[in-house]
Design a protein around this motif. Structure first.
Motif, PDB file in Angstrom:
ATOM      1  N   ASP A   1      -2.120   1.114   7.611  1.00 17.70           N
ATOM      2  CA  ASP A   1      -2.628   1.755   6.391  1.00 17.70           C
ATOM      3  C   ASP A   1      -3.198   3.134   6.707  1.00 17.70           C
ATOM      4  O   ASP A   1      -2.911   4.122   6.020  1.00 17.70           O
ATOM      5  N   GLU A   2      -4.017   3.211   7.754  1.00 14.47           N
ATOM      6  CA  GLU A   2      -4.651   4.487   8.098  1.00 14.47           C
ATOM      7  C   GLU A   2      -3.639   5.472   8.679  1.00 14.47           C
ATOM      8  O   GLU A   2      -3.728   6.681   8.437  1.00 14.47           O
TER       9      GLU A   2
ATOM     10  N   THR B   1       0.851  -1.183   0.000  1.00 15.13           N
ATOM     11  CA  THR B   1       0.000   0.000   0.000  1.00 15.13           C
ATOM     12  C   THR B   1       0.886   1.232   0.000  1.00 15.13           C
ATOM     13  O   THR B   1       1.751   1.368   0.870  1.00 15.13           O
TER      14      THR B   1
ATOM     15  N   ASP C   1      -1.748   6.922   5.817  1.00 17.07           N
ATOM     16  CA  ASP C   1      -2.636   7.847   5.112  1.00 17.07           C
ATOM     17  C   ASP C   1      -2.721   9.171   5.865  1.00 17.07           C
ATOM     18  O   ASP C   1      -2.764  10.250   5.263  1.00 17.07           O
TER      19      ASP C   1
ATOM     20  N   GLY D   1       0.471  11.083   5.161  1.00 18.58           N
ATOM     21  CA  GLY D   1       0.437  11.625   3.806  1.00 18.58           C
ATOM     22  C   GLY D   1       1.793  11.787   3.153  1.00 18.58           C
ATOM     23  O   GLY D   1       1.980  12.676   2.319  1.00 18.58           O
TER      24      GLY D   1
END
Length: 579
Positions: A490-491, A470, A494, A497
């Motif tokens: 993953d979060e 990912t 994210d 960024g």
């Protein structure tokens, strides 16, 4: 005024906190199903003390217009049923957390919160309705009103949930829900609480499942027809699911006297032609290791679900950790191949559990499915699994009169027969043996048989389940995780960024999938994130594959690491402030 979601957020984090026996899990069950019915994507996870009554337990529920799968540190709403809130919840109270609770019960516990504490007389209202047992349903009504769910729709839902208990119980809970709605209306008006949460799309047909459900359904899809266990948290949830649904799925379920019996019954079932699952936790798995070694030399398939919790010994019986990878990797005396799977999502849990039975049968090896308390007690909405009715591939063969169980062939796999299917005898032995399964102390034969068993690992590697990448394809830093850390990382990434960082998640940890090695070696920096104190997967990568892991982010408090904590610690590593 208290407006949610907070600026920059699109979801709502609700935490329920109360003593064991106060019905917090019932409130969770009702709220997640009601809110999903009303168009919200739902995630929930619980943590509990090792007590039947008392203490302080909590459940986090996330509601969002999109699927969410990670634990947050942030709390928007905290609903408390009793005093004595523990530090793991108290420390998450932020400057924007709104706390709802009964002042009569909580006293001055939240005096530091000032006007962010709102008196909501849950227990007093429940007593007016007939007793404290109704406090949870009052809370459901309170939260549903704040979320803008129509009262009649919620009433229909709650009364239907209690209908099996009789009309009087159903009506009493309906009355409690109405009082909760009245309380919610008062809180909204007097305190200026407003929740404007967007509904999601595409929820039609999505189902709510927990980690326990996903593991169990995957095992059934893999052909599991026999389950054996001695109850041990957190592995007992799978045993409970199978026992409750045994008749529907045609599964024999046996609760045995100890884990030695469990593993040996599972081996006996595989020998006889069944597809057996033993489910346990770390302490129980430790007792199984002699049986696991028997599976190695007898070349019997075996599937063990190892639900991890903190050790050593009893450790923290109701908490979570990823501390048993080394235990699974080196369990059993002697050298023999094995496969270790560690799902991070419910979809992976289904796939890995089904795959465990296929690979155990195909390669005649033990397969270990590693989960943990956090993963098993996590619940969210997802599309229905595919292939539940697909017949699994079976690898047993009918025997000829001259059948030899351990026939030495050019390939390492000898055809596996079962007693009673064919004309041959199916001999197995825990001693070193000849092709027919007879004890044989022949040194040259010993080498050939040992080489034959070890050579099966090449086939397991060929069938490997690839890791999931990912993030940017050309990332210079690769964050590596396994098991339940997957959605959280993953979060977290994210949230950061960054375009120079990617995540490589491993649902198969051993053997390390060959196609993962080029990905690991091309990264300039590898950072391993694990729920243990020593970096067990990082050590596996270094020792077995020669991969250099430059940094480790380790978490082993007994609680799962939240998204924000993971992001902050990764940022510190990336900037050279940690690790």
């Amino acid at each position: 005024m208290y407006r949610f979601p907070l600026p920059g957020q699109e979801d709502l984090s609700l935490v329920l906190c109360g003593a064991a026996g106060q019905g917090v899990q019932t409130v969770e069950s009702l709220l997640v199903r009601l809110t999903k019915q009303e168009g919200f994507h739902v995630y929930a996870s619980k943590e509990a003390m090792s007590r039947v009554r008392g203490g302080s337990n909590s459940t986090e529920i996330r509601l969002a217009p999109r699927p969410v799968r990670g634990l947050l540190d942030r709390m928007d709403l905290l609903v408390c049923f009793n005093k004595g809130v523990r530090s793991n919840v108290r420390d998450r109270i932020g400057p924007h957390t709104l706390i709802l609770g009964d002042l009569e019960e909580l006293g001055e516990e939240f005096s530091f919160a000032g006007d962010r504490f709102v008196h909501a007389p849950l227990l007093a209202t429940a007593r007016e309705l007939g007793g404290p047992v109704y406090a949870g349903i009052v809370a459901v009504g309170l939260v549903a009103r704040l979320l803008g769910i129509q009262q009649e729709r919620a009433l229909t839902f709650v009364e239907a949930r209690f209908r099996d208990k009789g009309a009087s119980v159903s009506q009493a809970n309906g009355a409690a829900l109405r009082r909760g709605y009245d309380l919610g209306a008062r809180v909204a008006e007097e305190q200026g609480v407003s929740i404007s949460l967007r509904r999601g799309t595409g929820l039609e047909g999505r189902i709510l499942l927990s980690g326990n459900d996903a593991v169990s359904l995957g095992a059934l899809a893999g052909g599991c027809d026999f389950v054996t266990a001695y109850p041990m948290s957190p592995g007992t949830g799978v045993l409970q699911f199978m026992a409750q649904n045994a008749a529907e799925f045609g599964v024999a379920v046996e609760q045995v006297e100890d884990e030695l019996a469990a593993v040996n019954m599972a081996l006996g079932a595989w020998y006889a032609g069944a597809r057996a699952l033993a489910t346990t936790s770390g302490g129980g798995f430790a007792l199984m290791t002699e049986g696991i070694s028997l599976a190695g030399i007898a070349e019997l398939p075996l599937v063990v679900h190892l639900a991890q919790r903190p050790g050593p010994a009893t450790g923290m019986a109701t908490r979570t950790e990823q501390g048993d990878l080394d235990l699974a990797l080196y369990a059993g005396h002697g050298e023999f191949p094995r496969l270790i799977l560690a799902p991070g999502t419910l979809e992976e849990a289904f796939q890995c559990a089904r795959r465990a039975f296929d690979q155990a049968d195909k390669h005649q090896i033990p397969v270990f499915l590693l989960t943990d308390q956090y993963f098993l007690d996590t619940l969210y909405d997802l599309p229905p699994f595919e292939g539940l009715d697909r017949e699994p591939t079976r690898y047993v063969v009918p025997t000829e009169a001259d059948y030899r169980r351990y026939r030495l062939l050019d390939a390492p796999l000898s055809p596996r027969g079962i007693p009673g299917w064919g004309e041959g005898l199916v001999g197995v032995d825990s001693h070193e043996h000849d092709e027919a399964g007879h004890i044989k102390e022949d040194f040259a034969l010993r080498v050939r048989m040992n080489d034959k068993r070890l050579a099966k690992l090449a086939g397991v590697e060929e069938d490997s389940l690839d890791p999931v990448w990912t993030g940017p394809e050309n990332a210079s830093t690769l964050v590596v995780g396994w098991g339940s850390t997957g959605p959280i990382l993953d979060e977290a990434l994210d949230l950061l960024g960054r375009r120079d960082v990617a995540h490589l998640h491993f649902p198969q940890v051993y053997p390390v999938p060959p196609r993962a090695l080029p990905l690991l070696r091309r990264a300039k920096r590898v950072v391993a994130v694990e729920g243990n104190a020593t970096g067990q997967f990082a050590r596996l990568l270094e020792r077995h594959e020669g991969v250099s892991v430059q940094r480790r982010v380790l978490h082993y408090s007994g609680l799962q690491m939240g998204v924000e904590t993971a992001a902050a610690r990764l940022e510190a590593v990336l900037e050279g402030r940690e690790g």
